[in-house]
Design a protein around this motif. Structure first.
Motif, mmCIF file in Angstrom:
data_model
loop_
_atom_site.group_PDB
_atom_site.id
_atom_site.type_symbol
_atom_site.label_atom_id
_atom_site.label_comp_id
_atom_site.label_asym_id
_atom_site.label_seq_id
_atom_site.Cartn_x
_atom_site.Cartn_y
_atom_site.Cartn_z
ATOM 1 N N ILE A 4 0.838 -1.202 0.000
ATOM 2 C CA ILE A 4 0.000 0.000 0.000
ATOM 3 C C ILE A 4 0.872 1.251 0.000
ATOM 4 C CG2 ILE A 4 -1.781 1.306 1.232
ATOM 5 C CD1 ILE A 4 -2.777 -1.368 2.373
ATOM 6 N N THR A 5 1.928 1.251 0.829
ATOM 7 C CA THR A 5 2.850 2.382 0.915
ATOM 8 C C THR A 5 4.270 1.898 0.643
ATOM 9 O OG1 THR A 5 3.372 2.089 3.258
ATOM 10 C CG2 THR A 5 1.367 3.343 2.724
ATOM 11 N N VAL A 6 5.203 2.824 0.531
ATOM 12 C CA VAL A 6 6.598 2.431 0.322
ATOM 13 C C VAL A 6 7.122 1.648 1.519
ATOM 14 C CG1 VAL A 6 7.591 4.592 1.211
ATOM 15 C CG2 VAL A 6 8.868 3.221 -0.465
ATOM 16 N N GLU A 7 6.589 1.935 2.716
ATOM 17 C CA GLU A 7 7.011 1.173 3.897
ATOM 18 C C GLU A 7 6.631 -0.292 3.763
ATOM 19 O OE1 GLU A 7 7.082 5.362 4.949
ATOM 20 O OE2 GLU A 7 5.426 4.136 4.178
ATOM 21 N N HIS A 8 5.481 -0.569 3.133
ATOM 22 C CA HIS A 8 5.109 -1.955 2.868
ATOM 23 C C HIS A 8 6.154 -2.632 1.988
ATOM 24 C CE1 HIS A 8 1.116 -0.717 4.273
ATOM 25 N NE2 HIS A 8 0.718 -1.970 4.244
ATOM 26 N N ALA A 9 6.522 -1.982 0.896
ATOM 27 C CA ALA A 9 7.495 -2.576 -0.026
ATOM 28 C C ALA A 9 8.819 -2.832 0.676
ATOM 29 C CB ALA A 9 7.694 -1.664 -1.233
ATOM 30 N N GLU A 10 9.279 -1.864 1.463
ATOM 31 C CA GLU A 10 10.539 -2.025 2.183
ATOM 32 C C GLU A 10 10.460 -3.166 3.186
ATOM 33 O OE1 GLU A 10 12.131 2.603 2.109
ATOM 34 O OE2 GLU A 10 10.762 1.941 3.689
ATOM 35 N N VAL A 22 10.293 -13.181 -3.479
ATOM 36 C CA VAL A 22 9.015 -12.643 -3.010
ATOM 37 C C VAL A 22 8.375 -11.841 -4.132
ATOM 38 C CG1 VAL A 22 9.871 -10.413 -2.106
ATOM 39 C CG2 VAL A 22 7.955 -11.575 -0.976
ATOM 40 N N ILE A 23 7.063 -11.674 -4.047
ATOM 41 C CA ILE A 23 6.305 -10.900 -5.029
ATOM 42 C C ILE A 23 5.645 -9.721 -4.325
ATOM 43 C CG2 ILE A 23 4.400 -10.951 -6.692
ATOM 44 C CD1 ILE A 23 4.959 -14.087 -6.770
ATOM 45 N N LEU A 24 5.894 -8.508 -4.847
ATOM 46 C CA LEU A 24 5.229 -7.308 -4.355
ATOM 47 C C LEU A 24 3.960 -7.094 -5.181
ATOM 48 C CD1 LEU A 24 8.258 -4.822 -4.097
ATOM 49 C CD2 LEU A 24 7.291 -6.255 -2.283
ATOM 50 N N ALA A 27 6.831 2.944 -9.148
ATOM 51 C CA ALA A 27 8.250 3.292 -9.244
ATOM 52 C C ALA A 27 8.963 3.021 -7.929
ATOM 53 C CB ALA A 27 8.395 4.762 -9.640
ATOM 54 N N ALA A 28 8.305 3.336 -6.820
ATOM 55 C CA ALA A 28 8.906 3.083 -5.512
ATOM 56 C C ALA A 28 9.110 1.595 -5.282
ATOM 57 C CB ALA A 28 8.028 3.680 -4.415
ATOM 58 N N ALA A 29 8.079 0.807 -5.579
ATOM 59 C CA ALA A 29 8.179 -0.640 -5.383
ATOM 60 C C ALA A 29 9.233 -1.244 -6.297
ATOM 61 C CB ALA A 29 6.822 -1.297 -5.625
ATOM 62 N N ARG A 30 9.284 -0.783 -7.536
ATOM 63 C CA ARG A 30 10.280 -1.300 -8.475
ATOM 64 C C ARG A 30 11.697 -0.979 -7.993
ATOM 65 N NH1 ARG A 30 10.582 -3.150 -14.020
ATOM 66 N NH2 ARG A 30 12.801 -3.569 -14.319
ATOM 67 N N SER A 31 11.904 0.216 -7.468
ATOM 68 C CA SER A 31 13.216 0.603 -6.963
ATOM 69 C C SER A 31 13.635 -0.272 -5.788
ATOM 70 C CB SER A 31 13.201 2.072 -6.544
ATOM 71 O OG SER A 31 14.454 2.467 -6.042
ATOM 72 N N VAL A 32 12.706 -0.520 -4.869
ATOM 73 C CA VAL A 32 12.989 -1.405 -3.732
ATOM 74 C C VAL A 32 13.341 -2.802 -4.234
ATOM 75 C CG1 VAL A 32 11.995 -2.498 -1.692
ATOM 76 C CG2 VAL A 32 11.588 -0.073 -2.115
ATOM 77 N N ALA A 33 12.601 -3.277 -5.227
ATOM 78 C CA ALA A 33 12.851 -4.610 -5.786
ATOM 79 C C ALA A 33 14.244 -4.700 -6.403
ATOM 80 C CB ALA A 33 11.794 -4.939 -6.837
ATOM 81 N N ARG A 81 7.314 -0.939 10.493
ATOM 82 C CA ARG A 81 7.936 -1.575 9.335
ATOM 83 C C ARG A 81 8.689 -2.838 9.744
ATOM 84 N NH1 ARG A 81 11.776 2.425 6.311
ATOM 85 N NH2 ARG A 81 12.944 2.082 8.224
ATOM 86 N N ALA A 82 9.364 -2.780 10.890
ATOM 87 C CA ALA A 82 10.095 -3.953 11.382
ATOM 88 C C ALA A 82 9.146 -5.092 11.743
ATOM 89 C CB ALA A 82 10.944 -3.563 12.589
ATOM 90 N N GLU A 83 8.005 -4.760 12.361
ATOM 91 C CA GLU A 83 7.010 -5.789 12.710
ATOM 92 C C GLU A 83 6.448 -6.438 11.446
ATOM 93 O OE1 GLU A 83 5.918 -6.945 15.611
ATOM 94 O OE2 GLU A 83 6.872 -5.568 17.026
ATOM 95 N N MET A 84 6.198 -5.636 10.425
ATOM 96 C CA MET A 84 5.688 -6.174 9.178
ATOM 97 C C MET A 84 6.728 -7.077 8.523
ATOM 98 S SD MET A 84 4.312 -4.220 5.753
ATOM 99 C CE MET A 84 3.115 -3.220 6.600
ATOM 100 N N ALA A 85 7.980 -6.674 8.557
ATOM 101 C CA ALA A 85 9.048 -7.501 7.980
ATOM 102 C C ALA A 85 9.125 -8.851 8.669
ATOM 103 C CB ALA A 85 10.386 -6.765 8.085
#
Length: 277
Positions: free
Chosen positions: A25-31, A44-46, A65-71, A260-264
């Motif tokens: 949903i947000t860049v924090e999710h992708a990270e 993994v699949i975003l 673009a944010a998700a692609r950059s993280v990937a 973000r750490a809890e989600m990771a």
């Protein structure tokens, strides 16, 4: 490293394990998702859904673009998938925005209209190099087409795959979207029957509501791509609530970092389950 979704799913299927697909949903999710995948040592699949695009003012480009950059910066293979797309206009933006795959959702239509719309989407998608997932049968947890108790018929699934040419099929076997408890019971006999009936990977939506043992059994019986969203939001939101209560800073980093750490951590655990580690 960026990797096409189809390759991640095909590799998982060859190895007899699941491929974890998590909603962004947000860049924090992708990270968080990529950090969790790196900790597990798993591809993994975003996934970015049409609903998430709506949240971003209907603009796919920035969050993609944010998700692609993280990937691309990841040490494990990461796919980029556009999920639950009903809009043909959005579908046609996928390839240009770096997506390797799309889930085209025509499940609200009749069987005949679903086949017609999906077959057309598959033709357009394949022409752009996209791997296309679709849905037959209804997955619980939402109104309208997503009615509780729905199940996919193996014979109909086989015909649907042949008529549409889809690369993967999302099936209804007992899970429900948006569950915050993990007590869904899957129909494992149906999972085995569906795996025998179709020659493309099977996808489980609503996996947040399925317990670890049930998920492992589902993968063993033939489900491959395992979609998880709500469980990440539960971990994220619970951490934010906790942090806001214990500190008075107005700096969002003070609560987004632990969230973000809890989600990771939730991603790492889920990947260990679906890859049968």
């Amino acid at each position: 490293m960026f990797s096409p979704t189809g390759e991640i799913v095909a590799d998982a299927q060859r190895r007899g394990v699941g491929a974890g697909a998590f909603n962004v949903i947000t860049v924090e999710h992708a990270e968080a998702i990529v950090t969790g995948a790196e900790a597990a040592g798993c591809p993994v699949i975003l996934q970015i859904s049409e609903n998430a695009v709506r949240f971003h003012h209907g603009r796919l480009g920035p969050i993609a673009a944010a998700a692609r950059s993280v990937a691309e910066l990841s040490s494990v293979p990461v796919g980029l998938h556009l999920d639950h797309v009903e809009s043909d206009e959005l579908f046609d933006q996928a390839a240009a925005n770096g997506f390797g795959s799309v889930m085209y959702d025509a499940s609200k239509l009749s069987y005949v209209d679903n086949v017609r719309a999906t077959a057309d989407a598959v033709r357009r998608g394949h022409a752009q190099g996209l791997w296309v997932e679709s849905e037959l049968g209804e997955v619980g947890g939402k109104d309208g087409a997503h009615a509780p108790g729905a199940r996919t018929d193996p014979g109909e699934a086989s015909a649907y795959v042949a008529e549409t040419g889809v690369d993967a099929l999302a099936v209804a076997v007992g899970s429900s979207h948006a569950m915050t408890t993990r007590d869904a019971q899957l129909d494992h006999d149906l999972v085995r029957a569906l795996a025998a009936a179709v020659d493309v990977p099977l996808v489980l939506h609503g996996s947040s509501g399925v317990g670890d043992d049930e998920l492992r059994k589902a993968v063993t019986n033939g489900l491959v791509k395992i979609n998880i969203g709500t469980a990440l939001n539960v971990a994220f939101t619970n951490a934010i609530r906790r942090e806001i209560q214990i500190q008075s800073s107005v700096d969002p980093r003070k609560y987004l970092q632990p969230a973000r750490a809890e989600m990771a951590a939730a991603v790492t655990q889920a990947l260990r389950v679906v890859t049968l580690l």
